[in-house]
Design a protein around this motif. Structure first.
Motif: not given
Lengths: 197, 197
Positions: B33-60
């Motif tokens: 909360l102390s650093r520039p707001k856009e950096q922390s927004v990017r953190f939050s988006e980065s987490l959401l993107r990873a959670v939404n995109r990353v999934k288990p490989c259907k083979e392994c």
């Protein structure tokens, strides 16, 4: 390309946090992707909500979701201001309930090498508030680094011509600490500041 | 109510991560909360993107953003499968480039007390794949806890009737470690497995 790109980016974001090394960043990122998705979505939303809602109090610059923080509202009659470097420094005072006055968050300490002069902090606002308001005591609670010490000295000097009482926290041996491991400067301060029975 | 609610919630989210205590959680939340707001927004988006995109490989079942992970695609000719507990266990193999085969992420190890039986893991799928596919060697790389050992033993037993070669990683003294501080079990394994010059 062993790790998916979005996972790599998440690890990089964690590595940017203070005290979080590469391995910890990787562990945290994998953890967030391994647990139920809704939990990590909630984490992300929680961060975004805090970033969007929390802002500096217009009186004292402490973190708050309102215009004016809880403490400034509840203690508006107080004539004492405790000056701290950052918002998180307020908590130990409130936990010990030793202090019932107002706070003022400077937003840092002087650091000429990093280009942080008095105007980059909230020093002018602090001085103005003290000079124009009904303040009786200012407690400078700014840490013990050389930068913090010179910041406290500057504020002290700027208030010299005012009738406001200036104080700072006592330096000494912390509770529960073994004398054997006390550093020289702390020992010097504790000795100089020794108290009669 | 010294801390805004959304900040408290963010601290609670951080406290829920492995190895992050209360103080660290508070420090990280305040930092975000102390650093520039856009950096922390990017953190939050980065987490959401990873959670939404990353999934288990259907083979392994390794983490991937595709249907099939990079390694399964590139090494589909390989006749060796290295069985690991979780996706993050793959990285040390790839870093040492000692292994050029396929992986299979079990998703945990047997833990009857927590209700984790063979069917809660991907053991049936692994056995089926080995029995129906063209696999020549299975490397069980499952850690050294009692749970991991019994998981490896179970898989070994389920493959007993097949011609597939089963192996596991050598136990012994890690590189750079001082003999003085090696624990008893590691020493026992290193001694039993000693190698002739």
């Amino acid at each position: 390309m062993v790790e998916p790109l979005s996972l790599e980016q998440l690890i990089a974001e964690f590595s940017g946090l203070p005290g979080i090394g590469n391995k910890t960043a990787r562990r945290l990122a994998y953890h967030l992707l391994s647990r139920p998705k809704e939990q990590s979505v909630r984490f992300s939303e929680s961060l975004l909500r805090a970033v969007n809602r929390v802002k500096p109090c217009k009186e004292c610059f402490a973190f708050t979701e309102e215009e004016t923080c809880f403490i400034c509202k509840m203690r508006s009659d107080s004539k004492t201001i405790c000056v701290v470097e950052k918002s998180s420094d307020i908590l130990p005072f409130e936990k010990s309930s030793v202090y019932q006055g107002l706070y003022f968050v400077l937003g840092g300490v002087l650091s000429p090498l990093d280009g942080v002069g008095p105007d980059a902090l909230h020093i002018p606002l602090l001085i103005q508030r003290i000079k124009t308001g009904d303040v009786q005591e200012v407690i400078l609670a700014l840490g013990s680094s050389p930068e913090a010490e010179s910041t406290a000295l500057l504020i002290d000097r700027l208030l010299e011509q005012t009738p406001v009482k200036r104080s700072r926290l006592a330096r000494g041996i912390p509770m529960g600490s073994d004398l054997e491991f006390v550093d020289e400067i702390t020992m010097l301060r504790a000795f100089e500041g020794r108290v009669l029975f």
